[in-house]
Design a protein around this motif. Sequence first.
Motif, PDB file in Angstrom:
ATOM      1  N   HIS A   1      51.422  31.460   4.100  1.00 47.50           N
ATOM      2  CA  HIS A   1      50.819  31.132   2.796  1.00 47.50           C
ATOM      3  C   HIS A   1      50.421  32.595   2.235  1.00 47.50           C
ATOM      4  CE1 HIS A   1      50.452  26.770   3.394  1.00 47.50           C
ATOM      5  NE2 HIS A   1      49.801  26.957   4.728  1.00 47.50           N
ATOM      6  N   LEU A   2      50.524  32.702   1.153  1.00 46.51           N
ATOM      7  CA  LEU A   2      50.076  34.022   0.553  1.00 46.51           C
ATOM      8  C   LEU A   2      48.677  34.563   0.642  1.00 46.51           C
ATOM      9  CD1 LEU A   2      52.558  34.388  -2.670  1.00 46.51           C
ATOM     10  CD2 LEU A   2      53.097  34.836  -0.255  1.00 46.51           C
ATOM     11  N   SER A   3      47.971  33.473   0.740  1.00 48.59           N
ATOM     12  CA  SER A   3      46.510  33.882   0.636  1.00 48.59           C
ATOM     13  C   SER A   3      45.970  34.321   2.197  1.00 48.59           C
ATOM     14  CB  SER A   3      45.492  32.549   0.262  1.00 48.59           C
ATOM     15  OG  SER A   3      45.613  31.671   1.138  1.00 48.59           O
ATOM     16  N   HIS A   4      46.717  34.076   2.898  1.00 49.46           N
ATOM     17  CA  HIS A   4      46.728  34.302   4.476  1.00 49.46           C
ATOM     18  C   HIS A   4      47.227  35.552   4.818  1.00 49.46           C
ATOM     19  CE1 HIS A   4      46.366  29.633   5.748  1.00 49.46           C
ATOM     20  NE2 HIS A   4      45.475  30.003   4.682  1.00 49.46           N
ATOM     21  N   SER A   5      48.320  36.060   4.166  1.00 53.13           N
ATOM     22  CA  SER A   5      48.859  37.012   4.759  1.00 53.13           C
ATOM     23  C   SER A   5      47.984  38.438   5.054  1.00 53.13           C
ATOM     24  CB  SER A   5      50.194  37.616   3.920  1.00 53.13           C
ATOM     25  OG  SER A   5      50.085  37.516   2.597  1.00 53.13           O
ATOM     26  N   GLY A   6      47.222  38.805   3.826  1.00 56.35           N
ATOM     27  CA  GLY A   6      46.570  39.911   3.870  1.00 56.35           C
ATOM     28  C   GLY A   6      45.214  39.901   4.972  1.00 56.35           C
ATOM     29  N   LEU A   7      44.736  38.885   5.028  1.00 51.95           N
ATOM     30  CA  LEU A   7      43.793  38.642   6.138  1.00 51.95           C
ATOM     31  C   LEU A   7      44.329  38.822   7.548  1.00 51.95           C
ATOM     32  CD1 LEU A   7      40.959  37.692   6.986  1.00 51.95           C
ATOM     33  CD2 LEU A   7      41.930  35.384   7.077  1.00 51.95           C
TER      34      LEU A   7
ATOM     35  N   PRO B   1      41.306  30.195  -1.431  1.00 50.04           N
ATOM     36  CA  PRO B   1      40.890  28.634  -1.887  1.00 50.04           C
ATOM     37  C   PRO B   1      39.414  28.430  -2.521  1.00 50.04           C
ATOM     38  CG  PRO B   1      41.937  28.811   0.382  1.00 50.04           C
ATOM     39  CD  PRO B   1      41.553  30.266  -0.136  1.00 50.04           C
ATOM     40  N   GLU B   2      38.598  29.197  -2.055  1.00 52.90           N
ATOM     41  CA  GLU B   2      37.203  28.933  -2.675  1.00 52.90           C
ATOM     42  C   GLU B   2      37.206  28.981  -4.274  1.00 52.90           C
ATOM     43  OE1 GLU B   2      33.501  32.023  -3.302  1.00 52.90           O
ATOM     44  OE2 GLU B   2      34.620  32.253  -1.687  1.00 52.90           O
ATOM     45  N   VAL B   3      37.864  30.111  -4.878  1.00 51.17           N
ATOM     46  CA  VAL B   3      38.027  30.064  -6.220  1.00 51.17           C
ATOM     47  C   VAL B   3      38.822  29.283  -6.777  1.00 51.17           C
ATOM     48  CG1 VAL B   3      38.356  31.843  -8.292  1.00 51.17           C
ATOM     49  CG2 VAL B   3      37.526  32.566  -5.902  1.00 51.17           C
TER      50      VAL B   3
ATOM     51  N   ILE C   1      57.120  29.277   1.379  1.00 52.81           N
ATOM     52  CA  ILE C   1      56.175  28.566   0.618  1.00 52.81           C
ATOM     53  C   ILE C   1      55.364  29.109  -0.229  1.00 52.81           C
ATOM     54  CG2 ILE C   1      54.432  28.942   2.425  1.00 52.81           C
ATOM     55  CD1 ILE C   1      53.669  26.055   2.119  1.00 52.81           C
ATOM     56  N   GLY C   2      55.299  30.505  -0.315  1.00 51.25           N
ATOM     57  CA  GLY C   2      54.848  31.311  -1.351  1.00 51.25           C
ATOM     58  C   GLY C   2      53.425  30.917  -1.397  1.00 51.25           C
ATOM     59  N   GLY C   3      52.706  30.738  -2.466  1.00 51.96           N
ATOM     60  CA  GLY C   3      51.307  30.403  -2.734  1.00 51.96           C
ATOM     61  C   GLY C   3      51.133  28.855  -3.050  1.00 51.96           C
TER      62      GLY C   3
ATOM     63  N   GLN D   1      43.274  39.995 -22.418  1.00 54.36           N
ATOM     64  CA  GLN D   1      43.210  38.782 -21.851  1.00 54.36           C
ATOM     65  C   GLN D   1      44.038  38.339 -20.542  1.00 54.36           C
ATOM     66  OE1 GLN D   1      45.308  37.976 -25.975  1.00 54.36           O
ATOM     67  NE2 GLN D   1      44.225  35.903 -25.764  1.00 54.36           N
ATOM     68  N   ILE D   2      44.533  39.466 -19.889  1.00 51.12           N
ATOM     69  CA  ILE D   2      45.221  39.234 -18.608  1.00 51.12           C
ATOM     70  C   ILE D   2      44.489  40.093 -17.463  1.00 51.12           C
ATOM     71  CG2 ILE D   2      47.266  39.832 -17.249  1.00 51.12           C
ATOM     72  CD1 ILE D   2      48.988  39.279 -19.844  1.00 51.12           C
ATOM     73  N   VAL D   3      44.129  39.478 -16.431  1.00 47.37           N
ATOM     74  CA  VAL D   3      43.565  40.172 -15.219  1.00 47.37           C
ATOM     75  C   VAL D   3      44.381  40.222 -14.181  1.00 47.37           C
ATOM     76  CG1 VAL D   3      41.480  39.986 -13.942  1.00 47.37           C
ATOM     77  CG2 VAL D   3      41.229  39.058 -15.989  1.00 47.37           C
ATOM     78  N   LEU D   4      44.678  41.080 -13.410  1.00 44.57           N
ATOM     79  CA  LEU D   4      45.669  41.192 -12.254  1.00 44.57           C
ATOM     80  C   LEU D   4      44.666  41.590 -11.098  1.00 44.57           C
ATOM     81  CD1 LEU D   4      48.993  43.145 -13.474  1.00 44.57           C
ATOM     82  CD2 LEU D   4      48.293  40.702 -13.054  1.00 44.57           C
ATOM     83  N   ARG D   5      44.633  40.586 -10.207  1.00 43.32           N
ATOM     84  CA  ARG D   5      43.833  40.751  -8.737  1.00 43.32           C
ATOM     85  C   ARG D   5      44.340  40.838  -7.597  1.00 43.32           C
ATOM     86  NH1 ARG D   5      39.095  38.756 -11.122  1.00 43.32           N
ATOM     87  NH2 ARG D   5      39.322  37.038 -12.615  1.00 43.32           N
ATOM     88  N   PRO D   6      44.047  41.202  -6.513  1.00 43.54           N
ATOM     89  CA  PRO D   6      44.478  41.332  -5.068  1.00 43.54           C
ATOM     90  C   PRO D   6      44.824  39.887  -4.773  1.00 43.54           C
ATOM     91  CG  PRO D   6      42.569  42.693  -5.219  1.00 43.54           C
ATOM     92  CD  PRO D   6      42.578  42.005  -6.599  1.00 43.54           C
ATOM     93  N   GLN D   7      45.999  39.507  -4.035  1.00 43.68           N
ATOM     94  CA  GLN D   7      46.189  38.199  -3.760  1.00 43.68           C
ATOM     95  C   GLN D   7      45.473  37.599  -3.061  1.00 43.68           C
ATOM     96  OE1 GLN D   7      50.160  39.467  -2.196  1.00 43.68           O
ATOM     97  NE2 GLN D   7      49.802  37.742  -0.628  1.00 43.68           N
ATOM     98  N   GLN D   8      44.704  38.154  -2.096  1.00 42.01           N
ATOM     99  CA  GLN D   8      43.628  37.492  -1.316  1.00 42.01           C
ATOM    100  C   GLN D   8      42.451  36.679  -2.501  1.00 42.01           C
ATOM    101  OE1 GLN D   8      41.461  37.734   2.162  1.00 42.01           O
ATOM    102  NE2 GLN D   8      42.372  39.923   2.470  1.00 42.01           N
TER     103      GLN D   8
END
Length: 500
Positions: A113-119, A347-349, A384-386, A335-342
């Motif tokens: 899961h992409l949200s997990h990889s950085g963690l 899931p919280e946001v 599976i990506g995100g 109008q575009i915001v680029l954030r870290p993938q975490q």
Amino acid sequence: MSDRIANAQLRSKVMSADEAAQFINHGDTVGMSGFTGAGYPKALPSAIAAKAREIHGRGEDFKIDVFTGASTAPDADGVLAEADAVNYRMPYQSDPIMRNKINAGEMKYQDIHLSHSGLYVEQGFFGKVNAAVIEAVRITEDGNLIPSSAVGNNLEYLEAADRIIIEVNSWQSLDLEGMHDIWSMPKLPNRIPIPINNVGDRIGTTHIQIDTDKVVAVVETDAPDRNAPFKPADEISKQIAGNFLDFLEGEVAAGRLTYDGYIMQSGVGNVPNAVMAGLLDSKFENIQAYTEVIQDGMLDLIDAGKMTVASATSFALSPEYAEKMNAEAKKYREQIVLRPQQISNHPEVIRRVGLIASNGLIEADIYGNINSTHVGGTRVMNGIGGSGDFTRNGYISSFITPSVAKDGAISAIVPFASHIDHTEHDAMVIVSEYGYADLRGLAPRDRVKKMISIAHPDYRPLLEEYYERAAKNKFLQTPHDLATAFDFHVNLAEKGSMKG
């Protein structure tokens, strides 16, 4: 190009890619920038591949473990795979050469899961990160990095790595500066709520602060991101888009959605892009996106005044639209915001903003289990990506797919998914060109009729026959006939078609 490297200490580290590749050794773990064909290093992968081929030619070993944000491009994943330079890859890939190596057992791959990889990197689950290779638009006087067209896992790799190599790419527009919102998750156990309450909230800085003493090389490049163009929407894609919009209209009629309250997430591909094209002529206004990637269709929605803000971690633009972004980044950064993938995939946001998730699939079974990654249960496609991040935590989770593939030889609706990435507990709505199956509030047996209704007509009798056999089972919560549950897949492997 030296004006893009304003820090004197780092300007003194400028060298060729071949020289910088000498800092990458056999057995190293290397964290690279890049996410869906954007923001990946353009020169180092080829230089590392050349080094690998030279060492292999001497009969010696050279392989590295490669971490990224997601997929990269042929001049990154592709050249490294072709040179047999990769031992292990995570968390997502889509390169055909790399895919073949993985499926042949010549390369190890972990789909995460992409949200997990950085963690996982942050917590040291993979051990030491030896080097980070990160693309930037420029380096400031203070030695801060202005990210390019993707943020991905850059923060985690830069912090964890012993050595840093920076590629400063003059192809990337300087006007991207100001588009990024860099905010780091505090370390465990000191987590705090992520202070994003609205899609467009900015909570961080426009740059990445690094330890300049860890920088061993700076490489100057001038090369484009490489993404394939999206195909023009065909009739099936338009029908799928129409059915998805019918579903949204039903949510409005039920009072669960308003025409000016649609917050979307979209997976990458031609069908999702067709959905966005359909939104252009819809009643929906003030659309927002909290997603992973900015695609062509989102720029069209912004240009038409239909989309007010889009938050992501990367672009996934066709060559034409990538040039458009370079030319008009100053406008789009409003109008575009680029954030870290975490953050983009957290899931919280995702749960807080109440988005409607829409992703692709390989197959879905008659009870709503989803296979996003493996053909025939064993042959991985991409990963599976995100999709899991958004499916599990979205307000509504949907999957969109043509009903068949390979000229009808493969059905997207099967008796029993041969690999399951998203369970029936998480998938809510499945859409094909034949309609949509709303599975909310339905026990497994009550889902079957709806799922079969969106299958291709050629496969509906076979699916009905299967369920009739399964319903004779002693246990009827989720009826299956295990003796024939994978006949579709066996037929495909042995006869070239799921029809047999």
